[in-house]
Every structure is written in structure tokens, then in C-alpha cells.
Enzyme design. Structure first.
Site, short mmCIF file in Angstrom:
data_model
loop_
_atom_site.label_atom_id
_atom_site.label_comp_id
_atom_site.label_asym_id
_atom_site.label_seq_id
_atom_site.Cartn_x
_atom_site.Cartn_y
_atom_site.Cartn_z
N LEU A 112 43.84 6.36 23.85
CA LEU A 112 43.29 7.44 24.45
C LEU A 112 42.12 8.10 24.04
O LEU A 112 41.95 9.38 24.34
CB LEU A 112 44.59 8.32 24.71
CG LEU A 112 45.79 7.70 25.35
CD1 LEU A 112 47.01 8.96 25.27
CD2 LEU A 112 45.67 7.65 27.12
N ASP A 115 38.18 -2.70 19.48
CA ASP A 115 38.45 -3.95 18.52
C ASP A 115 38.84 -3.63 17.23
O ASP A 115 39.70 -4.29 16.77
CB ASP A 115 37.13 -4.82 18.84
CG ASP A 115 36.88 -5.22 19.93
OD1 ASP A 115 37.80 -5.42 21.03
OD2 ASP A 115 35.55 -5.53 20.50
N ARG A 122 30.04 4.94 12.82
CA ARG A 122 29.04 3.73 12.52
C ARG A 122 28.34 2.91 13.49
O ARG A 122 29.08 3.07 14.84
CB ARG A 122 29.66 2.93 11.53
CG ARG A 122 30.21 3.44 10.11
CD ARG A 122 31.18 2.43 9.49
NE ARG A 122 31.54 2.83 8.01
CZ ARG A 122 32.43 2.15 7.65
NH1 ARG A 122 32.85 1.01 7.82
NH2 ARG A 122 32.77 2.81 6.20
#
Length: 305
Positions: free
Chosen positions: A214, A246, A285
Site C-alpha cells: 500500500l 521488486d 535512491r
């Protein structure tokens, strides 16, 4: 070997822009970089960096992009089971705006050639403790891999992304299903806004455990017949959300593998807490693979919470 990841690998071409271009609009980029990507590759790297022993079943072109992806996967400590095919290596064009939102166009390329699993690939799946799958490779291949895993008592984690129709009998063979809210609504055939608890109930009805991610609201964890558990997000300022899902899926798989590989609610919540911390680091990042944290980085963050 403990975890097998079967999936896609792409070369990501990433453009930093002020805003995502509208139809017919040209915008100037503030910067460009290329990174290893593809949901399978990202999750293989995330699983390996989180401490698991990983083999990656993938199709790559016989081109410079394929060479680069293979080299970088090996440097990440991944054992490759790579087909080299005549099709070009998969690629993706990614626009990332100042709010860290992204827009992505993927060309499957060699990933579409990952069909008709070989005896060696099937043996890898049978020897693994955990199989991790996504939907950037042909669905019949995913289904064949799930059947092979079930026959060998290999646990199956399916990240049903990108969103596509998945047969109910395939979901019924999966141990853990990971989806975001949009993907959950598509799979559950529920309208947008149905609510994550309704979606969780519909999806656990297939007999699998379900994790609904979420974003800034964390994740919802459910198993058939039990009340769901909300896992809060780690509050951070996002810089680039590319690959965050991922990073979550790979870290989740590694955490599950480090434990008993049980799919009871307590084990799933613990793995989700670890994965949520990994995703929090990743969104701070740039790039998909470069953003993925190591086991030590995730543990350091969790120690501060």
C-alpha cells in the site's frame, strides 16, 4: 541452492524529468542513466542482497545489453541459468518526475522467448526451497513453473505484476501472492475503491496467503480464515519509486527463506516487516537495481525503529 527466481531482465533507460510528458508533449530531461532492470532481475538481486542463495532463470539477447546484465547479475552473487537468444535483450524507457513518480514503457524482447522450460530449468525449480515469479514473462511459462514447483514441494511466491489476468487455478497453486492495490483489484475483479480488506478476502479465497502493498500506508497481510494484519510503512522521503515493489518482493522472499519457509500469518508478517524496511531504503535512491539495499543496511534501519 535455496531460491530460484524465474523472470525478466531488461536494460532500463532512465530519464529524470520535471513532469511526465502528456500525449503529444516533448519535455527536456534533467539527466539520463542506464541500469540493469526487469522485474525478475530486480527481484533476483534483491533476494541475493538480502542474504539468500539465488539462481536466476532468464532469457537474454546475444547483444551488449545481455552481456552487461549477465555480468552484473554474477557480480551480485547470482547463479545464472541464462538462455541466450537471437531476440534483443528486453529494455524499458522510464521517466521519473520531481515527485518520484514514474512512467514506464517495456519492450519484452528476449523475455518473450522464455517458453518451454528445459529439463535443467525444471530441475533447478525442483531443487529449490522457494520459487519467485512475476508476470513479465509468458503466462504459460509461469504456470508450468508453478506446476513443477508444486510437484516438488517447492514453495511459490508470485508477484502478480504487471497487472494481467491470472487463471484462478494458478492462484490456487501459489503459496504467497504479492500485489499492490491496483493489481489486487484486477485479480479480484473488484471495482476501484472496493477497499483493501475486501480485496484481501476475495484473493485469500483462492487458498493462498496474500500481501497487498500500500505504498506509504505499508502492507496488509492475510491468510485464509484469519483476520488480516496491517504492517506500517517506514516513513521516508521518496526520491525514486522505480523498482521499490521488486525490492520488497525480493527482500520478502529472502526473509521467508531465512526462516522456516512457513506461510503461517506470523512468518508472513515478519517477512513483510523486513521487506517494508528494504523498500523504504530503495525509494530514497535512484534506479531499480542500484537502489536495492543489502541485508546489513536493512537490519541497520530496522534497529532504529
Amino acid at each position: 541452492m535455496t531460491v530460484v527466481v524465474l523472470g525478466s531482465a531488461n536494460l532500463d533507460l532512465v530519464y529524470a524529468v520535471d513532469r511526465i510528458p502528456a500525449p503529444g508533449e516533448t519535455v527536456l530531461s534533467r539527466g539520463f542513466a542506464s541500469f540493469p532492470g526487469g522485474k525478475g532481475n530486480n527481484q533476483a538481486v534483491a533476494t541475493a542482497r538480502a542474504g539468500a542463495d539465488v539462481r536466476f532463470i532468464v532469457a537474454l539477447g546475444r547483444d551488449a545489453a545481455g552481456d552487461r546484465l549477465a555480468d552484473e547479475a554474477r557480480r551480485a552473487g547470482i547463479a545464472l541459468r541464462a538462455r541466450r537468444v537471437d531476440d534483443p535483450t528486453g529494455s524499458a524507457v522510464i521517466f521519473v518526475d520531481r515527485r518520484a513518480e514514474n512512467s514506464i514503457v517495456v519492450d519484452s524482447g528476449a523475455n518473450a522467448a522464455l517458453v518451454d522450460l528445459t529439463a535443467d530449468e525444471l530441475a533447478d525449480i525442483a531443487a529449490a526451497d522457494l520459487l519467485v515469479l512475476q508476470l513479465e514473462t509468458p503466462l504459460p511459462t509461469v504456470a508450468a513453473a508453478v506446476r513443477a514447483a508444486r510437484a516438488a514441494s517447492t514453495k511459490v511466491v508470485l508477484n502478480a505484476a504487471p497487472s494481467t489476468a491470472v487463471p484462478a487455478d494458478l492462484l490456487g497453486r501459489v503459496d504467497v501472492l504479492i500485489v499492490n492495490e491496483h493489481e489486487a483489484a484486477e485479480l479480484a475483479s473488484e471495482p476501484a475503491g472496493a477497499g483493501e480488506h475486501a480485496l484481501l478476502t476475495a484473493l485469500t479465497g483462492h487458498g493462498c496467503a496474500v500481501i497487498i502493498t500500500l505504498g506509504a500506508d505499508g502492507a496488509l497481510v492475510g491468510v485464509p480464515g484469519k483476520a488480516p494484519v496491517q504492517v506500517p510503512a517506514v516513513p521516508v522521503e521518496a526520491k525514486d519509486t522505480t523498482g521499490a515493489g521488486d525490492a520488497f518482493a525480493g527482500a520478502f522472499a529472502a526473509a521467508l527463506d531465512r526462516g522456516t519457509r512457513a506461510t503461517d500469518l506470523a512468518a508472513l508478517v515478519a517477512a513483510t516487516e523486513f521487506a517494508t524496511a528494504a523498500a523504504a531504503i530503495a525509494v530514497q535512491r535512484e534506479g531499480a537495481v542500484p537502489s536495492i539495499p543489502t541485508l546489513e543496511e536493512v537490519e541497520a534501519l530496522r534497529a532504529t525503529l
